[in-house]
Design a protein around this motif. Structure first.
Motif, PDB file in Angstrom:
ATOM      1  N   PRO A 167       5.123  41.828 -65.450  1.00 61.99           N
ATOM      2  CA  PRO A 167       4.488  41.130 -64.324  1.00 61.99           C
ATOM      3  C   PRO A 167       3.322  41.924 -63.733  1.00 61.99           C
ATOM      4  CG  PRO A 167       6.612  42.033 -63.676  1.00 61.99           C
ATOM      5  CD  PRO A 167       6.490  42.233 -65.156  1.00 61.99           C
ATOM      6  N   LYS A 168       2.294  41.174 -63.311  1.00 63.24           N
ATOM      7  CA  LYS A 168       1.146  41.770 -62.639  1.00 63.24           C
ATOM      8  C   LYS A 168       1.389  41.732 -61.128  1.00 63.24           C
ATOM      9  CE  LYS A 168      -1.843  41.829 -66.282  1.00 63.24           C
ATOM     10  NZ  LYS A 168      -0.967  41.467 -67.405  1.00 63.24           N
ATOM     11  N   ASN A 169       0.923  42.763 -60.455  1.00 59.63           N
ATOM     12  CA  ASN A 169       0.964  42.817 -58.987  1.00 59.63           C
ATOM     13  C   ASN A 169       2.377  42.751 -58.423  1.00 59.63           C
ATOM     14  OD1 ASN A 169      -2.004  42.614 -58.925  1.00 59.63           O
ATOM     15  ND2 ASN A 169      -1.643  40.506 -59.544  1.00 59.63           N
ATOM     16  N   ARG A 170       3.335  43.233 -59.171  1.00 52.54           N
ATOM     17  CA  ARG A 170       4.704  43.246 -58.664  1.00 52.54           C
ATOM     18  C   ARG A 170       4.882  44.479 -57.781  1.00 52.54           C
ATOM     19  NH1 ARG A 170       9.247  40.362 -60.129  1.00 52.54           N
ATOM     20  NH2 ARG A 170      11.096  41.261 -59.222  1.00 52.54           N
ATOM     21  N   GLY A 171       5.509  44.297 -56.626  1.00 55.46           N
ATOM     22  CA  GLY A 171       5.760  45.404 -55.713  1.00 55.46           C
ATOM     23  C   GLY A 171       5.438  45.024 -54.286  1.00 55.46           C
ATOM     24  N   GLU A 172       4.934  45.998 -53.546  1.00 57.40           N
ATOM     25  CA  GLU A 172       4.602  45.768 -52.147  1.00 57.40           C
ATOM     26  C   GLU A 172       3.234  46.364 -51.879  1.00 57.40           C
ATOM     27  OE1 GLU A 172       7.821  47.681 -50.097  1.00 57.40           O
ATOM     28  OE2 GLU A 172       9.250  46.398 -51.170  1.00 57.40           O
ATOM     29  N   ILE A 173       2.572  45.881 -50.820  1.00 57.33           N
ATOM     30  CA  ILE A 173       1.318  46.508 -50.402  1.00 57.33           C
ATOM     31  C   ILE A 173       1.497  47.016 -48.974  1.00 57.33           C
ATOM     32  CG2 ILE A 173      -0.156  45.124 -51.924  1.00 57.33           C
ATOM     33  CD1 ILE A 173      -0.888  43.425 -49.466  1.00 57.33           C
ATOM     34  N   SER A 174       0.631  47.945 -48.572  1.00 53.84           N
ATOM     35  CA  SER A 174       0.727  48.465 -47.206  1.00 53.84           C
ATOM     36  C   SER A 174      -0.053  47.547 -46.263  1.00 53.84           C
ATOM     37  CB  SER A 174       0.170  49.884 -47.144  1.00 53.84           C
ATOM     38  OG  SER A 174      -1.139  49.895 -47.667  1.00 53.84           O
ATOM     39  N   ASN A 175       0.434  47.433 -45.050  1.00 50.69           N
ATOM     40  CA  ASN A 175      -0.212  46.655 -43.985  1.00 50.69           C
ATOM     41  C   ASN A 175      -0.671  45.256 -44.409  1.00 50.69           C
ATOM     42  OD1 ASN A 175      -0.033  48.997 -42.284  1.00 50.69           O
ATOM     43  ND2 ASN A 175      -1.832  49.806 -43.362  1.00 50.69           N
ATOM     44  N   PRO A 176       0.227  44.438 -44.890  1.00 53.69           N
ATOM     45  CA  PRO A 176      -0.199  43.082 -45.276  1.00 53.69           C
ATOM     46  C   PRO A 176      -0.567  42.236 -44.058  1.00 53.69           C
ATOM     47  CG  PRO A 176       2.191  43.276 -45.405  1.00 53.69           C
ATOM     48  CD  PRO A 176       1.665  44.650 -45.101  1.00 53.69           C
ATOM     49  N   ASP A 177      -1.564  41.375 -44.204  1.00 57.72           N
ATOM     50  CA  ASP A 177      -1.916  40.419 -43.150  1.00 57.72           C
ATOM     51  C   ASP A 177      -1.079  39.153 -43.272  1.00 57.72           C
ATOM     52  OD1 ASP A 177      -4.277  41.801 -41.950  1.00 57.72           O
ATOM     53  OD2 ASP A 177      -4.996  41.629 -44.016  1.00 57.72           O
ATOM     54  N   ILE A 178      -0.649  38.883 -44.480  1.00 55.69           N
ATOM     55  CA  ILE A 178       0.204  37.723 -44.722  1.00 55.69           C
ATOM     56  C   ILE A 178       1.449  38.199 -45.457  1.00 55.69           C
ATOM     57  CG2 ILE A 178       0.457  35.539 -45.999  1.00 55.69           C
ATOM     58  CD1 ILE A 178      -2.523  35.076 -45.665  1.00 55.69           C
ATOM     59  N   SER A 179       2.606  37.787 -44.945  1.00 59.06           N
ATOM     60  CA  SER A 179       3.858  38.088 -45.611  1.00 59.06           C
ATOM     61  C   SER A 179       4.671  36.801 -45.592  1.00 59.06           C
ATOM     62  CB  SER A 179       4.569  39.217 -44.853  1.00 59.06           C
ATOM     63  OG  SER A 179       5.691  39.614 -45.577  1.00 59.06           O
ATOM     64  N   SER A 180       5.038  36.323 -46.752  1.00 63.06           N
ATOM     65  CA  SER A 180       5.674  35.015 -46.822  1.00 63.06           C
ATOM     66  C   SER A 180       6.754  35.018 -47.892  1.00 63.06           C
ATOM     67  CB  SER A 180       4.611  33.962 -47.131  1.00 63.06           C
ATOM     68  OG  SER A 180       5.173  32.672 -47.131  1.00 63.06           O
ATOM     69  N   GLU A 181       7.829  34.289 -47.597  1.00 63.43           N
ATOM     70  CA  GLU A 181       8.951  34.288 -48.519  1.00 63.43           C
ATOM     71  C   GLU A 181       9.322  32.864 -48.906  1.00 63.43           C
ATOM     72  OE1 GLU A 181      12.108  36.794 -47.206  1.00 63.43           O
ATOM     73  OE2 GLU A 181      13.491  36.133 -48.769  1.00 63.43           O
ATOM     74  N   GLY A 182       9.720  32.693 -50.149  1.00 63.70           N
ATOM     75  CA  GLY A 182      10.184  31.387 -50.610  1.00 63.70           C
ATOM     76  C   GLY A 182      11.514  31.531 -51.326  1.00 63.70           C
ATOM     77  N   PHE A 183      12.389  30.536 -51.143  1.00 65.51           N
ATOM     78  CA  PHE A 183      13.693  30.568 -51.793  1.00 65.51           C
ATOM     79  C   PHE A 183      13.974  29.198 -52.394  1.00 65.51           C
ATOM     80  CE2 PHE A 183      18.426  30.162 -51.557  1.00 65.51           C
ATOM     81  CZ  PHE A 183      18.708  31.094 -52.541  1.00 65.51           C
ATOM     82  N   ASN A 184      14.438  29.211 -53.639  1.00 64.79           N
ATOM     83  CA  ASN A 184      14.774  27.971 -54.334  1.00 64.79           C
ATOM     84  C   ASN A 184      16.273  27.950 -54.605  1.00 64.79           C
ATOM     85  OD1 ASN A 184      15.068  25.830 -56.111  1.00 64.79           O
ATOM     86  ND2 ASN A 184      14.027  26.858 -57.812  1.00 64.79           N
TER      87      ASN A 184
END
Ligand code: ZN
Length: 154
Positions: free
Chosen positions: A24-41
């Motif tokens: 996977p690309k871009n898997r992980g976390e970033i510092s100081n995000p402006d947007i943080s959003s979660e989805g659950f199926n």
């Protein structure tokens, strides 16, 4: 959790999806995000957490995803983050609309095909209604995140 069967998908497309799932690309976390959003199926147990850092010009500077679930949900998140990195939020929203329209059975226009890039490999998922939610999960999280950010930054 039963995983996706690729028997009815084009082999090449299945390979693109599995490649993003395994690497996977871009898997992980970033510092100081402006947007943080979660989805659950709940149908599949897929979970996606998106984090985006937005530049002063309104572009997606950095982006990451985390979570777990079936190959379709995780591969779509990987492809999505690759395709919207550097774009504006409205371009990202536009791509979300194009992707959703494709999964609901509409054939993408030539212009849209260009924007979809390797996301076109997920087109075959529309033959499996139960899996459409898996492919749309990361986009739903993106849409929620953009909506909230836009409300707070009019
Ligand atoms: Zn799933």
């Amino acid at each position: 959790m039963e995983d996706f069967s690729y028997d009815d998908l084009d082999d090449l497309y299945g390979e693109v999806i599995m490649d993003h799932y395994r690497h996977p690309k871009n898997r992980g976390e970033i510092s100081n995000p402006d947007i943080s959003s979660e989805g659950f199926n709940p149908f599949c147990g897929d979970r996606i957490i998106l984090e985006l850092a937005i530049s002063k010009t309104g572009n997606i500077d950095r982006i990451s995803f985390n979570g777990e679930g079936c190959s379709i949900s995780q591969a779509t998140a990987s492809m999505m983050t690759e395709n919207i990195k550097g774009r504006t939020l409205s371009e990202a929203s536009n791509l979300s609309d194009i992707f959703r329209s494709m999964l609901h059975g509409n054939s993408p226009s030539t212009v849209d095909l260009d924007k979809l890039n390797d996301l076109i490999s997920l087109q075959g998922v529309r033959k499996f209604p139960i899996r459409i939610k898996c492919a749309l999960l990361t986009w739903a999280a993106l849409d929620d995140g953009i909506r909230e950010y836009t409300m707070n930054h009019p």
